[in-house]
Design a protein around this motif. Structure first.
Motif, PDB file in Angstrom:
ATOM      1  N   GLN A  13       8.514  -0.273  -1.264  1.00 40.88           N
ATOM      2  CA  GLN A  13       7.767   0.967  -1.051  1.00 40.88           C
ATOM      3  C   GLN A  13       6.566   0.659  -0.165  1.00 40.88           C
ATOM      4  OE1 GLN A  13       7.202   2.288  -5.199  1.00 40.88           O
ATOM      5  NE2 GLN A  13       8.247   4.143  -4.524  1.00 40.88           N
ATOM      6  N   SER A  14       6.152   1.661   0.597  1.00 41.81           N
ATOM      7  CA  SER A  14       5.000   1.469   1.465  1.00 41.81           C
ATOM      8  C   SER A  14       4.088   2.686   1.412  1.00 41.81           C
ATOM      9  CB  SER A  14       5.454   1.220   2.907  1.00 41.81           C
ATOM     10  OG  SER A  14       5.968   2.399   3.483  1.00 41.81           O
ATOM     11  N   GLY A  15       2.876   2.485   1.897  1.00 47.51           N
ATOM     12  CA  GLY A  15       1.911   3.564   1.972  1.00 47.51           C
ATOM     13  C   GLY A  15       0.913   3.287   3.077  1.00 47.51           C
ATOM     14  N   LEU A  16       0.334   4.340   3.604  1.00 50.90           N
ATOM     15  CA  LEU A  16      -0.715   4.246   4.613  1.00 50.90           C
ATOM     16  C   LEU A  16      -2.025   4.651   3.961  1.00 50.90           C
ATOM     17  CD1 LEU A  16       1.276   5.878   7.530  1.00 50.90           C
ATOM     18  CD2 LEU A  16       0.538   3.486   7.421  1.00 50.90           C
ATOM     19  N   ILE A  17      -3.034   3.786   4.093  1.00 54.62           N
ATOM     20  CA  ILE A  17      -4.329   4.033   3.465  1.00 54.62           C
ATOM     21  C   ILE A  17      -5.472   3.786   4.444  1.00 54.62           C
ATOM     22  CG2 ILE A  17      -3.447   3.346   1.192  1.00 54.62           C
ATOM     23  CD1 ILE A  17      -5.218   0.760   1.519  1.00 54.62           C
ATOM     24  N   VAL A  18      -6.613   4.382   4.136  1.00 51.31           N
ATOM     25  CA  VAL A  18      -7.865   4.057   4.802  1.00 51.31           C
ATOM     26  C   VAL A  18      -8.675   3.248   3.802  1.00 51.31           C
ATOM     27  CG1 VAL A  18     -10.030   4.978   5.690  1.00 51.31           C
ATOM     28  CG2 VAL A  18      -7.870   6.102   6.268  1.00 51.31           C
ATOM     29  N   ARG A  19      -8.901   1.994   4.129  1.00 55.76           N
ATOM     30  CA  ARG A  19      -9.758   1.153   3.278  1.00 55.76           C
ATOM     31  C   ARG A  19     -11.191   1.656   3.375  1.00 55.76           C
ATOM     32  NH1 ARG A  19      -7.833  -4.621   2.496  1.00 55.76           N
ATOM     33  NH2 ARG A  19      -5.725  -4.597   3.337  1.00 55.76           N
ATOM     34  N   VAL A  20     -11.916   1.560   2.258  1.00 56.81           N
ATOM     35  CA  VAL A  20     -13.323   1.947   2.235  1.00 56.81           C
ATOM     36  C   VAL A  20     -14.116   0.766   1.665  1.00 56.81           C
ATOM     37  CG1 VAL A  20     -14.998   3.693   1.506  1.00 56.81           C
ATOM     38  CG2 VAL A  20     -12.607   4.347   1.867  1.00 56.81           C
ATOM     39  N   PRO A  21     -14.303  -0.288   2.473  1.00 51.91           N
ATOM     40  CA  PRO A  21     -14.994  -1.474   1.968  1.00 51.91           C
ATOM     41  C   PRO A  21     -16.435  -1.212   1.573  1.00 51.91           C
ATOM     42  CG  PRO A  21     -14.605  -1.661   4.336  1.00 51.91           C
ATOM     43  CD  PRO A  21     -13.864  -0.443   3.859  1.00 51.91           C
ATOM     44  N   GLU A  22     -17.047  -0.197   2.183  1.00 50.87           N
ATOM     45  CA  GLU A  22     -18.431   0.145   1.829  1.00 50.87           C
ATOM     46  C   GLU A  22     -18.549   0.563   0.367  1.00 50.87           C
ATOM     47  OE1 GLU A  22     -17.805   1.282   6.224  1.00 50.87           O
ATOM     48  OE2 GLU A  22     -16.639   1.393   4.369  1.00 50.87           O
ATOM     49  N   ALA A  23     -17.462   1.033  -0.228  1.00 50.36           N
ATOM     50  CA  ALA A  23     -17.488   1.482  -1.625  1.00 50.36           C
ATOM     51  C   ALA A  23     -17.259   0.341  -2.618  1.00 50.36           C
ATOM     52  CB  ALA A  23     -16.439   2.565  -1.853  1.00 50.36           C
ATOM     53  N   GLU A  24     -16.718  -0.764  -2.154  1.00 56.42           N
ATOM     54  CA  GLU A  24     -16.342  -1.848  -3.074  1.00 56.42           C
ATOM     55  C   GLU A  24     -17.463  -2.304  -3.998  1.00 56.42           C
ATOM     56  OE1 GLU A  24     -13.478  -2.956  -4.008  1.00 56.42           O
ATOM     57  OE2 GLU A  24     -12.112  -2.491  -2.378  1.00 56.42           O
ATOM     58  N   ALA A  40      -3.249  -4.453  -8.839  1.00 59.81           N
ATOM     59  CA  ALA A  40      -2.015  -4.766  -8.105  1.00 59.81           C
ATOM     60  C   ALA A  40      -2.284  -4.997  -6.616  1.00 59.81           C
ATOM     61  CB  ALA A  40      -1.003  -3.647  -8.295  1.00 59.81           C
ATOM     62  N   GLY A  41      -3.554  -5.136  -6.232  1.00 66.11           N
ATOM     63  CA  GLY A  41      -3.888  -5.511  -4.870  1.00 66.11           C
ATOM     64  C   GLY A  41      -4.323  -4.411  -3.938  1.00 66.11           C
ATOM     65  N   VAL A  42      -4.477  -3.191  -4.429  1.00 63.59           N
ATOM     66  CA  VAL A  42      -4.887  -2.086  -3.556  1.00 63.59           C
ATOM     67  C   VAL A  42      -6.414  -2.007  -3.543  1.00 63.59           C
ATOM     68  CG1 VAL A  42      -4.717   0.379  -3.083  1.00 63.59           C
ATOM     69  CG2 VAL A  42      -2.781  -0.824  -4.107  1.00 63.59           C
ATOM     70  N   PRO A  43      -7.024  -2.131  -2.358  1.00 60.01           N
ATOM     71  CA  PRO A  43      -8.485  -2.046  -2.269  1.00 60.01           C
ATOM     72  C   PRO A  43      -8.964  -0.604  -2.441  1.00 60.01           C
ATOM     73  CG  PRO A  43      -7.536  -2.132  -0.089  1.00 60.01           C
ATOM     74  CD  PRO A  43      -6.391  -2.301  -1.063  1.00 60.01           C
ATOM     75  N   ALA A  44     -10.280  -0.426  -2.523  1.00 61.77           N
ATOM     76  CA  ALA A  44     -10.860   0.922  -2.534  1.00 61.77           C
ATOM     77  C   ALA A  44     -10.387   1.626  -1.261  1.00 61.77           C
ATOM     78  CB  ALA A  44     -12.381   0.851  -2.575  1.00 61.77           C
ATOM     79  N   HIS A  45      -9.846   2.837  -1.430  1.00 60.19           N
ATOM     80  CA  HIS A  45      -9.204   3.495  -0.292  1.00 60.19           C
ATOM     81  C   HIS A  45      -9.065   4.991  -0.513  1.00 60.19           C
ATOM     82  CE1 HIS A  45      -5.962   3.355  -3.179  1.00 60.19           C
ATOM     83  NE2 HIS A  45      -5.365   4.293  -2.473  1.00 60.19           N
ATOM     84  N   VAL A  46      -8.725   5.665   0.571  1.00 54.79           N
ATOM     85  CA  VAL A  46      -8.255   7.044   0.541  1.00 54.79           C
ATOM     86  C   VAL A  46      -6.829   6.997   1.091  1.00 54.79           C
ATOM     87  CG1 VAL A  46      -8.553   9.382   1.437  1.00 54.79           C
ATOM     88  CG2 VAL A  46     -10.566   8.014   0.831  1.00 54.79           C
TER      89      VAL A  46
END
Length: 184
Positions: A13-24, A40-46
């Protein structure tokens, strides 16, 4: 992206995300504790689009097409000034959310057979998930803590492709957007 345990994600499975490192710095401890996708490895994102194509269908040509679609969009700034809730979900709300919606609309226009969240929602709301399926008191505590660190301001300039390997989400590629003021 959604909760691994509840959604039963599978390899490929795949997905497209916008990482939001400023929120980490603000959200990482809460997400690690309250959002299984973080573990499971998904960073802060939209999320831009999930589910997307099966990994077996993503080749250099598909990546080039994704890049072409996203390069038509200018980078933008998003502010996360408030928390919001869906049933069973605590999230940060991006303002404005127009840029995220436009990214999703553009990808779906190219791959209409892959509606956001499998077509579960008539109007998917851009958001950065913090907690899923948690006790109300825990979610209230997380929200109170998060509010003290808001706003988070993020520069949105690329979209990442993640693929699930059966255990974790892994980064596969990044697709830059046009810089503000850049030519089309």
């Amino acid at each position: 992206m959604a909760d691994d345990e509840a959604q039963g994600f599978q390899a490929g499975q795949s997905g497209l995300i916008v990482r939001v490192p400023e929120a980490e710095p603000l959200v990482r401890a809460w997400r690690d504790r309250l959002d299984p996708s973080a573990r499971a490895g998904v960073p802060a994102h939209v999320t831009v689009l999930f589910p997307f194509l099966d990994a077996s269908r993503i080749d250099d040509a598909v990546c080039a097409e994704i890049g072409e679609v996203l390069a038509r969009h200018r980078s933008f700034e998003a502010r996360f000034e408030r928390c919001g809730r869906f049933p069973g979900v605590l999230y940060l709300a991006p303002e404005p959310d127009t840029g995220f919606r436009q990214l999703t609309e553009a990808i779906v226009a190219r791959w209409p057979e892959h509606p956001p969240f499998g077509g579960q929602f008539a109007d998917p709301v851009p958001h950065l998930t913090i907690a899923q399926s948690q006790a109300e008191a825990t979610v209230d505590q997380a929200e109170a803590d998060l509010r003290t660190g808001l706003p988070v301001v993020a520069q949105i300039s690329s979209v990442d492709l993640l693929v699930h390997d059966g255990t974790r989400w892994r980064w596969r590629a990044s697709f830059p957007m046009r810089r503000r003021g850049g030519a089309v």
